[in-house]
Scaffold this motif. Structure first.
Motif, PDB file in Angstrom:
ATOM      1  N   SER A 106       0.839  -1.203   0.000  1.00 18.16           N
ATOM      2  CA  SER A 106       0.000   0.000   0.000  1.00 18.16           C
ATOM      3  C   SER A 106       0.871   1.249   0.000  1.00 18.16           C
ATOM      4  CB  SER A 106      -0.903   0.015   1.230  1.00 18.16           C
ATOM      5  OG  SER A 106      -1.596   1.246   1.330  1.00 18.16           O
ATOM      6  N   ASN A 107       0.493   2.219  -0.829  1.00 18.87           N
ATOM      7  CA  ASN A 107       1.266   3.469  -0.861  1.00 18.87           C
ATOM      8  C   ASN A 107       0.387   4.687  -0.593  1.00 18.87           C
ATOM      9  OD1 ASN A 107      -0.187   3.585  -3.215  1.00 18.87           O
ATOM     10  ND2 ASN A 107       1.569   3.203  -4.561  1.00 18.87           N
ATOM     11  N   SER A 108      -0.793   4.454  -0.006  1.00 13.36           N
ATOM     12  CA  SER A 108      -1.693   5.569   0.268  1.00 13.36           C
ATOM     13  C   SER A 108      -2.475   5.331   1.555  1.00 13.36           C
ATOM     14  CB  SER A 108      -2.694   5.740  -0.893  1.00 13.36           C
ATOM     15  OG  SER A 108      -3.697   6.679  -0.528  1.00 13.36           O
ATOM     16  N   GLN A 110      -5.249   6.434   2.092  1.00  8.75           N
ATOM     17  CA  GLN A 110      -6.657   6.327   1.710  1.00  8.75           C
ATOM     18  C   GLN A 110      -7.062   4.897   1.370  1.00  8.75           C
ATOM     19  OE1 GLN A 110      -6.739   9.229  -1.522  1.00  8.75           O
ATOM     20  NE2 GLN A 110      -7.895  10.633  -0.217  1.00  8.75           N
ATOM     21  N   ASP A 111      -6.076   4.007   1.204  1.00  4.51           N
ATOM     22  CA  ASP A 111      -6.389   2.626   0.874  1.00  4.51           C
ATOM     23  C   ASP A 111      -7.187   1.974   2.002  1.00  4.51           C
ATOM     24  OD1 ASP A 111      -5.077   2.815  -1.517  1.00  4.51           O
ATOM     25  OD2 ASP A 111      -3.250   1.796  -0.837  1.00  4.51           O
ATOM     26  N   THR A 199     -12.059   7.027   3.874  1.00  2.36           N
ATOM     27  CA  THR A 199     -11.095   7.202   2.778  1.00  2.36           C
ATOM     28  C   THR A 199     -11.035   8.622   2.251  1.00  2.36           C
ATOM     29  OG1 THR A 199     -12.651   6.722   0.968  1.00  2.36           O
ATOM     30  CG2 THR A 199     -11.584   4.827   2.036  1.00  2.36           C
ATOM     31  N   CYS A 201     -12.876   9.582  -0.017  1.00  2.00           N
ATOM     32  CA  CYS A 201     -13.240   9.485  -1.440  1.00  2.00           C
ATOM     33  C   CYS A 201     -14.760   9.449  -1.590  1.00  2.00           C
ATOM     34  CB  CYS A 201     -12.647   8.223  -2.067  1.00  2.00           C
ATOM     35  SG  CYS A 201     -10.839   8.163  -1.980  1.00  2.00           S
TER      36      CYS A 201
END
Length: 204
Positions: A106-108, A110-111, A199, A201
């Motif tokens: 994972s690089n966020s 928000q994941d 998130t 989003c």
């Protein structure tokens, strides 16, 4: 990455909720799939199950006959405890490995990783997640859905329900509750609200 443990009683609609979250972008670990993985033919867990419950719990092709095993454990709490002692540690180990793998990739922030597990609390998998979401339905709706879904009598359905953790106890662990007693539209709105909360989003 936020790791969410999604749970709920039998026929609460966990899979439907998880599938919608997957559409929104969540990554999914299905603990039931892991549970099937640990009892594949030739596995140490399946060998232990056969030693504990006899070869009658196998199909002729040496795969686990889940229906026969369920008939044994749902009528005998000590048998259920024995089965859980065989499978739960192995399930926990695999789930933890999967969570760690997702975190590494994972690089966020928000994941979202969703661990869908009917026995999240009972197995102790809730200790591996950041937040617990419970999919809740009222008792009457649950009974009706179990009878219809699994073609069971009322008594058979009640046995399945009563073999699980009481809903009141499950809800004590909940950081969020998704009420799935009503329409799908109502459930969907609750999911989208939580998706945005965790998130940031907006659902498309």
């Amino acid at each position: 990455m936020t790791v969410i443990g999604l749970t709920g009683g039998i026929a609460s609609g966990k899979t439907t909720v998880a599938n919608y979250l997957a559409q929104l972008g969540a990554k999914i670990i299905d603990a039931d799939a892991v549970a099937r993985e640990v009892v594949t033919p030739g596995s140490p867990a399946l060998r232990e199950i056969v030693r504990a419950f006899g070869p009658g719990v196998l199909h002729t092709d040496k795969t686990l006959n889940r229906k026969k095993l369920a008939a044994i454990v749902f009528n005998d709490p000590s048998a259920l405890q024995k089965l859980n002692g065989i499978t739960h540690p192995r399930i926990t180990e695999i789930v933890l490995n999967k969570i760690n793998a997702f975190k590494r990739n994972s690089n966020s922030p928000q994941d979202m990783l969703l661990l869908m597990a009917p026995l999240l609390i009972e197995v102790g998998l809730h200790k591996l997640v950041d937040k617990v979401w419970v999919v809740h339905i009222d008792a009457g709706t649950q009974l009706q859905r179990v009878m219809e879904r699994d073609n069971l009598t009322k008594d058979e359905a009640l046995k399945r329900i009563n073999a699980q953790l009481p809903e009141s106890h499950r809800l004590k662990y909940a950081h969020e509750i998704i009420d799935n007693s009503g329409s799908w539209e109502n459930t969907r709105k609750q999911i989208e609200k939580l998706w945005f909360k965790y998130t940031g989003c907006v659902s498309q």
